[in-house]
Scaffold this active site. Structure first.
Site, PDB file in Angstrom:
ATOM      1  N   SER A  77       0.834  -1.209   0.000  1.00  0.00           N
ATOM      2  CA  SER A  77       0.000   0.000   0.000  1.00  0.00           C
ATOM      3  C   SER A  77       0.868   1.258   0.000  1.00  0.00           C
ATOM      4  CB  SER A  77      -0.978   0.009   1.179  1.00  0.00           C
ATOM      5  OG  SER A  77      -0.324   0.237   2.396  1.00  0.00           O
ATOM      6  N   SER A 133       7.219   6.406  11.600  1.00  0.00           N
ATOM      7  CA  SER A 133       8.488   7.124  11.418  1.00  0.00           C
ATOM      8  C   SER A 133       9.095   6.785  10.066  1.00  0.00           C
ATOM      9  CB  SER A 133       9.500   6.695  12.490  1.00  0.00           C
ATOM     10  OG  SER A 133       8.968   6.850  13.788  1.00  0.00           O
ATOM     11  N   THR A 174      20.418   2.645   8.397  1.00  0.00           N
ATOM     12  CA  THR A 174      21.807   2.362   8.751  1.00  0.00           C
ATOM     13  C   THR A 174      21.878   0.873   9.101  1.00  0.00           C
ATOM     14  OG1 THR A 174      21.450   2.806  11.090  1.00  0.00           O
ATOM     15  CG2 THR A 174      22.135   4.678   9.704  1.00  0.00           C
ATOM     16  N   ASP A 225      15.968  -0.407  12.522  1.00  0.00           N
ATOM     17  CA  ASP A 225      15.031   0.698  12.817  1.00  0.00           C
ATOM     18  C   ASP A 225      15.733   1.828  13.578  1.00  0.00           C
ATOM     19  OD1 ASP A 225      12.984  -0.813  11.648  1.00  0.00           O
ATOM     20  OD2 ASP A 225      12.510  -1.792  13.544  1.00  0.00           O
TER      21      ASP A 225
HETATM   22  C1  GRF Z   1       3.763  -0.666   6.937  1.00  0.00           C
HETATM   23  O1  GRF Z   1       3.017  -0.645   8.113  1.00  0.00           O
HETATM   24  C2  GRF Z   1       5.149  -0.143   7.182  1.00  0.00           C
HETATM   25  O2  GRF Z   1       5.202   0.827   8.173  1.00  0.00           O
HETATM   26  C3  GRF Z   1       5.887  -1.374   7.617  1.00  0.00           C
HETATM   27  O3  GRF Z   1       5.339  -2.407   6.852  1.00  0.00           O
HETATM   28  C4  GRF Z   1       4.021  -2.086   6.470  1.00  0.00           C
HETATM   29  C5  GRF Z   1       3.940  -2.203   4.986  1.00  0.00           C
HETATM   30  O4  GRF Z   1       2.619  -2.045   4.514  1.00  0.00           O
HETATM   31  N1  GRF Z   1       7.297  -1.207   7.448  1.00  0.00           N
HETATM   32  P1  GRF Z   1       2.341  -2.040   2.957  1.00  0.00           P
HETATM   33  O5  GRF Z   1       2.892  -3.317   2.373  1.00  0.00           O
HETATM   34  O6  GRF Z   1       2.998  -0.818   2.381  1.00  0.00           O
HETATM   35  O7  GRF Z   1       0.846  -1.976   2.850  1.00  0.00           O
END
Ligand code: GRF
Length: 218
Positions: A20, A143, A148, A152
């Site tokens: 998404s 965030s 790096t 996270d």
């Molecule tokens: C999101 O919640 C993002 O913050 C995390 O993984 C999820 C990915 O969602 N890193 P999508 O595949 O972009 O819908």
């Protein structure tokens, strides 16, 4: 005298899930809101929904099935090849569920972004929505940071806060966080595409000033 507009910044968007965020970035590029273009969408698994979604959007896709490689180094070599072949100048991790090595992160220092569904440094890792609810947080969020070698842990660029409401489930909270993700991720990419955000000496600079704290809304 008019100045020619900069060409769109080519992106490699890496996904493992439904994509998404990738779609939100694609729409922001297509609408002209962000001066970038997705050069290639790369998934680490063949069943990533984001691949089908990218194909529906007419984007070039590749699957590099991590399980077919003997180790992370071999997988990352293939990944690096695809990124370079795409001509991308910014790597965008968008729900990419694989921990990349410090060497890989260093190779893309200042040119690789991640989005993480929490107000970092709170709740690194997985199951952030469950953990925020269990901890009794009143605020949660998302965030965007430079990547790096630390999970996270790279410099924070942008955060959006969302409230945790009474009766929230991980699902309802995640939907609220995702709506914010789809706004702030394209925004940060736009900053880079416009030359407003750069990494200098490992530190982010926005509009000519060191960004010591992320830009936070919500
Ligand atoms: C999101 O919640 C993002 O913050 C995390 O993984 C999820 C990915 O969602 N890193 P999508 O595949 O972009 O819908």
């Amino acid at each position: 005298m008019s100045t020619a507009a900069a060409p769109p910044l080519p992106l490699a968007v890496l996904v493992s899930g439904r994509g998404s965020n990738m779609a939100a970035i694609a729409h922001a590029c297509a609408s002209g809101a962000v001066n970038a273009r997705i050069a290639r969408v790369i998934a680490d698994r063949s069943n990533a929904g984001g691949i089908e979604r990218a194909q529906q959007l007419g984007l070039e896709t590749r699957v590099i099935a991590a399980r077919q490689f003997p180790d992370r180094a071999a997988f990352e070599t293939a990944l690096q090849y695809e990124i370079e072949a795409s001509g991308a100048r910014l790597v965008v991790l968008a729900g990419f569920m694989r921990i990349l090595s410090g060497e890989f992160a260093a190779r893309h220092a200042g040119a690789m972004l991640n989005i993480h569904p929490s107000l970092l440094p709170k709740f690194t890792g997985l199951h952030t929505h469950e953990r925020a609810i269990a901890a009794g947080e009143l605020q949660h969020g998302v965030s965007v940071h430079f990547v790096t070698g630390e999970l996270d842990g790279g410099p924070l660029l942008r955060q959006a806060r969302v409230p945790v409401l009474p009766g929230d489930t991980p699902h309802s909270l995640s939907a609220r966080v995702q709506a914010a993700e789809h706004i702030i991720y394209p925004e940060v990419i736009g900053w880079i595409a416009d030359g407003r955000l750069k990494a200098i000496g490992g530190l982010p600079w926005l509009d000519g000033r060191a960004l010591l704290q992320p830009v936070v809304t919500g």
